[in-house]
Design an enzyme around this catalytic site. Structure first.
Site, mmCIF file in Angstrom:
data_model
loop_
_atom_site.group_PDB
_atom_site.id
_atom_site.type_symbol
_atom_site.label_atom_id
_atom_site.label_comp_id
_atom_site.label_asym_id
_atom_site.label_seq_id
_atom_site.Cartn_x
_atom_site.Cartn_y
_atom_site.Cartn_z
ATOM 1 N N ILE A 10 -2.638 -6.889 14.499
ATOM 2 C CA ILE A 10 -1.597 -7.317 15.728
ATOM 3 C C ILE A 10 -2.911 -5.858 16.687
ATOM 4 O O ILE A 10 -2.300 -6.542 17.577
ATOM 5 C CB ILE A 10 -0.468 -6.484 14.947
ATOM 6 C CG1 ILE A 10 0.147 -7.163 14.007
ATOM 7 C CG2 ILE A 10 0.071 -6.098 15.928
ATOM 8 C CD1 ILE A 10 0.994 -5.928 13.481
ATOM 9 N N ASN A 68 0.615 -1.035 -0.121
ATOM 10 C CA ASN A 68 -0.114 -0.459 0.016
ATOM 11 C C ASN A 68 0.996 1.593 -0.068
ATOM 12 O O ASN A 68 2.095 1.143 -0.060
ATOM 13 C CB ASN A 68 -0.742 0.718 1.344
ATOM 14 C CG ASN A 68 0.080 0.219 2.925
ATOM 15 O OD1 ASN A 68 0.938 0.891 2.987
ATOM 16 N ND2 ASN A 68 -0.470 -1.229 2.797
HETATM 17 O O1 C5P Z 1 -8.733 -2.375 10.025
HETATM 18 P P1 C5P Z 1 -7.606 -1.438 9.957
HETATM 19 O O2 C5P Z 1 -6.817 -1.903 9.398
HETATM 20 O O3 C5P Z 1 -8.566 -0.245 9.509
HETATM 21 O O4 C5P Z 1 -7.321 -1.090 11.855
HETATM 22 C C1 C5P Z 1 -6.514 -0.663 11.562
HETATM 23 C C2 C5P Z 1 -5.960 0.182 12.092
HETATM 24 O O5 C5P Z 1 -5.180 -1.471 12.692
HETATM 25 C C3 C5P Z 1 -4.286 0.156 12.870
HETATM 26 O O6 C5P Z 1 -3.803 0.889 14.007
HETATM 27 C C4 C5P Z 1 -3.615 -0.680 12.059
HETATM 28 O O7 C5P Z 1 -2.474 -0.558 12.492
HETATM 29 C C5 C5P Z 1 -4.078 -1.794 13.212
HETATM 30 N N1 C5P Z 1 -3.700 -3.386 12.277
HETATM 31 C C6 C5P Z 1 -2.982 -3.845 12.760
HETATM 32 N N2 C5P Z 1 -3.140 -5.044 11.943
HETATM 33 C C7 C5P Z 1 -4.001 -5.317 10.781
HETATM 34 C C8 C5P Z 1 -4.391 -4.826 10.587
HETATM 35 C C9 C5P Z 1 -4.451 -3.291 11.302
HETATM 36 O O8 C5P Z 1 -2.135 -3.928 13.630
HETATM 37 N N3 C5P Z 1 -3.834 -6.562 10.658
#
Ligand code: C5P
Length: 404
Positions: A309, A212
Site C-alpha cells: 500500500i 502479527n
Molecule cells: O516492507 P515493509 O513491510 O517492512 O514496509 C513497512 C512499511 O510499508 C510500513 O509503512 C507499512 O505500513 C507499509 N506496507 C504497506 N503495505 C504492505 C507492506 C507494508 O503499506 N503490503
C-alpha cells in the site's frame, strides 16, 4: 487552569454520584463555573442543596419547569457551557444518549447540546461488560464523545472489576487537558490525514489466519495527535482491541487487500501515514472449507504477495498525498534496513523502530523512533507512544507547511 470556563455537570443515578460534590468543588477551585443537571435517580444519592451550595448555582432537575424555562430554557442550558461532563454516566444515561432518547432534562440536554461531551461511566461490572453497554459506548465514541474511566476495583455492590467512576481529581485533570488541547496550536487545521494502523489478518481457511503482533497503539496515538493538531483524520485499522478514538473516522478492515481498498477510497489526503504492520504475504489458495488433518502429509501453504500500500500510494499519479510517511519495524540493523526501505518505497519520510522482543515495543506503551528523511536521520529519545506521536505529527506538519 479553568479560569472562566463553564462546565455543565450532569449527575446520573449511581452511588458514584456521592463523588460529584467533590468534582464540582475542584472545578470551582480551578476557576471554572459549574451548572448542574441532577437526574431523578441522581437525587437519590446526592441532594440538590449540596450541589447548589458548592456551585453557587441553582440545580436543574426538571424538564417541564415553568420557572426554569423562564429563567433559562433547557436548550440554552445545554449550550451555555463550554464542556458537558456526565458524572456518573450510568448505563441508562449512556443508552439514552446513544439512541437519542430525550425524556428527561439530562437526556434532552445531551441531545440538544452542540458542545463537547466527556462521560465518566460508573456501574456494576456486569452492566459495564454487557454487550448492550459495549455497543452503546462504541456508538457514543463514534459520535465524538470522550470517556474517562471507569477504574477497576472493589465496587459498592461487593463485586470486583471495571466500573468504578474515575476519581474527581482524575476527571478534573481530563477536563483541564481538554481545555489545554482546545487552545493548543492547530497546524493541521483544514488538512486531511489518513493513517493505517494495526496488523492485518490473512485467512488460511474460514477458521485460521496469518497475523502479527502489532497492537495498533502507535498508529492510534498518531491519529489522536493529528486530530488534536486540527486535522480531519481517517484511521484505517486492522483487527485490534483498541476502541475507535473520539472524533476520528475509523474504518475497520481485516486483510491487506481490504486495507488497500479502504485507503484508496479515503483519498485525497494531505498526509498519509502508513503505520500498519501489513502482512507481506497472503495464502494463495485460501480454502473455503476448514483444512483437514487427513493422512500424514503436512499441507503446504502456498503464499502470494500482498499489495504494498505504501509503495503504491507513494507512486500514485493524481492522488498522491503531499506527504507520504512509511514505517519500518525492524529487529536488527534498524537504521541500515530503514534507509534501504526509504529508498525503495518512494515515500517522503520513514519512521524506523526496533521491534525485537527485548525492546518491548510490540504491544508496549513506549517507543524509540528514528525519523529518516532526505536530509538524514533524526533519532528521538525513548518516550510514551502518545509523546512519540505528538513529536512526529509536529514534524510532519512543519514539513507540510514548507514551501515546495
Ligand atoms: O516492507 P515493509 O513491510 O517492512 O514496509 C513497512 C512499511 O510499508 C510500513 O509503512 C507499512 O505500513 C507499509 N506496507 C504497506 N503495505 C504492505 C507492506 C507494508 O503499506 N503490503
Amino acid at each position: 487552569m479553568l479560569s472562566g470556563k463553564r462546565v455543565l455537570l450532569i449527575v446520573g443515578g449511581g452511588i458514584a454520584a456521592c463523588k460529584t460534590p467533590e468534582l464540582a468543588r475542584l472545578i470551582r477551585k480551578a476557576g471554572g463555573h459549574v451548572r448542574v443537571i441532577l437526574t431523578k435517580a441522581g437525587a437519590e444519592f446526592v441532594t440538590p442543596l449540596t450541589l447548589a451550595s458548592l456551585t453557587g448555582e441553582k440545580v436543574h432537575d426538571a424538564l417541564f419547569s415553568l420557572t426554569d424555562e423562564i429563567e433559562m430554557g433547557h436548550i440554552e442550558l445545554s449550550r451555555s457551557a463550554d464542556l458537558v461532563v456526565v458524572a456518573p454516566a450510568t448505563a441508562d444515561l449512556m443508552a439514552k444518549a446513544a439512541h437519542g432518547l430525550a425524556n428527561d432534562l439530562a437526556s434532552t440536554a445531551l441531545l440538544a447540546t452542540d458542545k463537547p461531551v466527556l462521560m465518566a461511566p460508573a456501574m456494576n461490572v456486569r452492566m459495564w461488560l454487557n454487550p448492550a453497554t459495549r455497543r452503546n459506548i462504541a456508538t457514543l465514541r463514534d459520535d465524538g464523545i470522550s470517556f474517562i474511566g471507569p477504574d477497576e476495583g472493589e465496587m459498592a455492590c461487593g463485586e470486583y472489576g471495571p466500573g468504578r467512576m474515575a476519581e474527581p481529581a482524575a476527571i478534573l485533570a481530563t477536563i483541564e487537558a481538554h481545555f489545554v488541547r482546545e487552545v493548543a496550536p492547530k497546524p493541521l487545521a483544514g488538512k486531511h490525514v489518513l493513517i493505517t494502523a494495526g496488523p492485518t489478518h490473512e485467512p488460511i481457511d474460514p477458521v485460521r489466519y496469518i497475523a502479527n503482533r502489532s497492537s495498533g497503539k502507535q498508529g492510534y496515538a498518531l491519529a489522536e495527535a493529528a486530530r488534536d493538531s486540527g486535522a480531519r483524520v481517517t484511521l484505517v485499522s486492522g483487527p485490534v482491541t483498541l476502541p475507535a478514538p473520539a472524533g476520528i473516522r475509523t474504518i475497520r478492515v481485516e486483510t491487506a487487500r481490504e486495507m488497500d481498498e479502504a485507503v484508496e477510497q479515503a483519498l485525497p489526503a494531505d498526509i498519509a501515514i502508513f503505520a500498519a504492520a501489513v502482512a507481506d504475504w497472503r495464502v494463495a489458495d485460501e480454502s473455503a472449507e476448514k483444512r483437514k488433518k487427513d493422512g500424514n502429509a503436512i499441507p503446504p501453504l502456498q503464499l502470494t504477495e500482498n499489495p504494498d500500500i505504501l509503495a503504491r500510494i507513494s507512486r500514485h499519479g493524481s492522488k498522491r498525498p503531499c506527504l507520504v510517511v512509511g514505517f519500518a519495524a525492524e529487529t536488527g540493523k534498524v537504521l541500515e534496513h530503514a534507509k534501504a526501505k526509504f529508498a525503495r518505497k518512494g515515500c517522503d519520510l520513514l519512521v524506523a523502530n526496533d521491534v525485537s522482543p527485548a525492546s518491548g515495543v510490540m504491544g508496549g506503551d513506549r517507543n524509540r523512533v528514528h525519523l529518516v528523511s532526505p536530509e538524514g536521520v533524526e533519532s528521538l529519545p525513548e518516550m510514551g507512544k502518545g509523546e512519540v506521536a505528538t513529536a512526529l505529527i509536529a514534524r510532519f506538519a512543519e514539513r507540510l507547511a514548507r514551501p515546495a
